[in-house]
Design a protein around this motif. Structure first.
Motif, PDB file in Angstrom:
ATOM      1  N   GLN A 284       0.829  -1.197   0.000  1.00  0.00           N
ATOM      2  CA  GLN A 284       0.000   0.000   0.000  1.00  0.00           C
ATOM      3  C   GLN A 284       0.867   1.251   0.000  1.00  0.00           C
ATOM      4  OE1 GLN A 284      -2.424  -0.723   3.530  1.00  0.00           O
ATOM      5  NE2 GLN A 284      -4.124  -1.314   2.193  1.00  0.00           N
TER       6      GLN A 284
ATOM      7  N   TRP B 253       0.144   5.946  -0.252  1.00  0.00           N
ATOM      8  CA  TRP B 253      -0.870   6.991  -0.320  1.00  0.00           C
ATOM      9  C   TRP B 253      -0.311   8.332  -0.797  1.00  0.00           C
ATOM     10  CZ3 TRP B 253       0.599   4.188   3.853  1.00  0.00           C
ATOM     11  CH2 TRP B 253       1.376   4.825   4.802  1.00  0.00           C
TER      12      TRP B 253
ATOM     13  N   GLU C  19      -7.560   0.714 -11.945  1.00  0.00           N
ATOM     14  CA  GLU C  19      -8.570   0.033 -11.126  1.00  0.00           C
ATOM     15  C   GLU C  19      -9.419  -0.906 -11.985  1.00  0.00           C
ATOM     16  OE1 GLU C  19     -10.198   2.320  -7.390  1.00  0.00           O
ATOM     17  OE2 GLU C  19     -10.202   3.678  -9.116  1.00  0.00           O
TER      18      GLU C  19
ATOM     19  N   THR D  63      -6.401  -1.130  -6.126  1.00  0.00           N
ATOM     20  CA  THR D  63      -7.656  -0.711  -5.519  1.00  0.00           C
ATOM     21  C   THR D  63      -7.368   0.591  -4.788  1.00  0.00           C
ATOM     22  OG1 THR D  63      -7.265  -1.962  -3.483  1.00  0.00           O
ATOM     23  CG2 THR D  63      -8.529  -3.068  -5.222  1.00  0.00           C
ATOM     24  N   THR D  64      -8.389   1.403  -4.617  1.00  0.00           N
ATOM     25  CA  THR D  64      -8.217   2.663  -3.897  1.00  0.00           C
ATOM     26  C   THR D  64      -9.278   2.768  -2.810  1.00  0.00           C
ATOM     27  OG1 THR D  64      -9.633   3.903  -5.418  1.00  0.00           O
ATOM     28  CG2 THR D  64      -7.278   3.882  -5.903  1.00  0.00           C
ATOM     29  N   GLU D  65      -8.904   3.419  -1.736  1.00  0.00           N
ATOM     30  CA  GLU D  65      -9.830   3.695  -0.644  1.00  0.00           C
ATOM     31  C   GLU D  65      -9.624   5.141  -0.219  1.00  0.00           C
ATOM     32  OE1 GLU D  65      -9.611   0.901   2.694  1.00  0.00           O
ATOM     33  OE2 GLU D  65      -8.422  -0.388   1.376  1.00  0.00           O
TER      34      GLU D  65
ATOM     35  N   THR E 221      -9.319   8.197   2.335  1.00  0.00           N
ATOM     36  CA  THR E 221      -8.873   8.325   3.720  1.00  0.00           C
ATOM     37  C   THR E 221      -9.364   9.658   4.257  1.00  0.00           C
ATOM     38  OG1 THR E 221      -6.769   9.354   3.150  1.00  0.00           O
ATOM     39  CG2 THR E 221      -6.794   6.945   3.308  1.00  0.00           C
TER      40      THR E 221
ATOM     41  N   ASN F 225     -11.025  15.230   3.733  1.00  0.00           N
ATOM     42  CA  ASN F 225     -10.562  14.115   2.916  1.00  0.00           C
ATOM     43  C   ASN F 225      -9.041  14.105   2.871  1.00  0.00           C
ATOM     44  OD1 ASN F 225     -13.160  13.310   2.287  1.00  0.00           O
ATOM     45  ND2 ASN F 225     -13.244  14.562   0.445  1.00  0.00           N
TER      46      ASN F 225
ATOM     47  N   LEU G   7      -5.871   9.279  -1.343  1.00  0.00           N
ATOM     48  CA  LEU G   7      -6.345   7.914  -1.556  1.00  0.00           C
ATOM     49  C   LEU G   7      -5.310   6.938  -1.008  1.00  0.00           C
ATOM     50  CD1 LEU G   7      -7.629   8.087  -5.255  1.00  0.00           C
ATOM     51  CD2 LEU G   7      -9.030   7.845  -3.183  1.00  0.00           C
TER      52      LEU G   7
ATOM     53  N   THR H 248      -3.756   0.226  -2.973  1.00  0.00           N
ATOM     54  CA  THR H 248      -3.270  -1.128  -2.727  1.00  0.00           C
ATOM     55  C   THR H 248      -2.953  -1.748  -4.078  1.00  0.00           C
ATOM     56  OG1 THR H 248      -4.668  -1.325  -0.768  1.00  0.00           O
ATOM     57  CG2 THR H 248      -3.784  -3.376  -1.699  1.00  0.00           C
TER      58      THR H 248
END
Length: 135
Positions: free
Chosen positions: A42, A44, A69, A75-77, A79, A90, A93, A96
């Motif tokens: 991971q 960011w 993606e 993959t992105t999440e 944060t 925010n 991102l 991963t």
């Protein structure tokens, strides 16, 4: 630098080049690979940081992130960060990077499904032509 020692660099798997990535996808993925934690896979970095590193606008970086993606490479999440005044906003991102073996398997599965669909379409078209042609 001894082969296999990535302290001063990073490794791009050979299989990556089987996916038909264009230069932008490859550039963004390479930067993410450079930034990744080797244990968690991971990282960011901000969109701005990625753009500056690869010479692209933030909008172009976002486009390539979406494409990576869709290809299943990352993959992105979202944060969230807490500001000094206890507010929330925010964050960057969280990216991963997925194991390349899984990505390649998924790529081949997609290609096989597309081939099976094309074959079925050809079979149906042939049947329709046979019905329409006078005997």
């Amino acid at each position: 630098m001894k082969y296999g020692n990535y302290r001063d660099g990073f490794f791009l798997p050979n299989e990556l080049f089987q996916l038909g990535l264009d230069y932008g996808e490859l550039a963004v993925y390479s930067f993410l690979k450079r930034c990744e934690n080797r244990k968690t896979h991971q990282c960011w970095p901000s969109i701005k940081t990625i753009g500056e590193a690869v010479g692209m606008s933030e909008n172009t970086v976002r486009k390539y992130i979406r494409q990576l993606e869709e290809r299943g490479l990352i993959t992105t999440e979202p944060t969230e960060v807490i500001t000094k005044s206890s507010g929330r906003r925010n964050g960057n991102l969280l990216f991963t990077l997925r194991p390349i073996g899984e990505v390649i398997d998924q790529h081949y599965d997609r290609q096989l499904a597309e081939l099976e669909l094309a074959t079925e379409r050809q079979r149906v078209a042939k049947l329709l032509r046979a019905r329409e042609s006078p005997t």
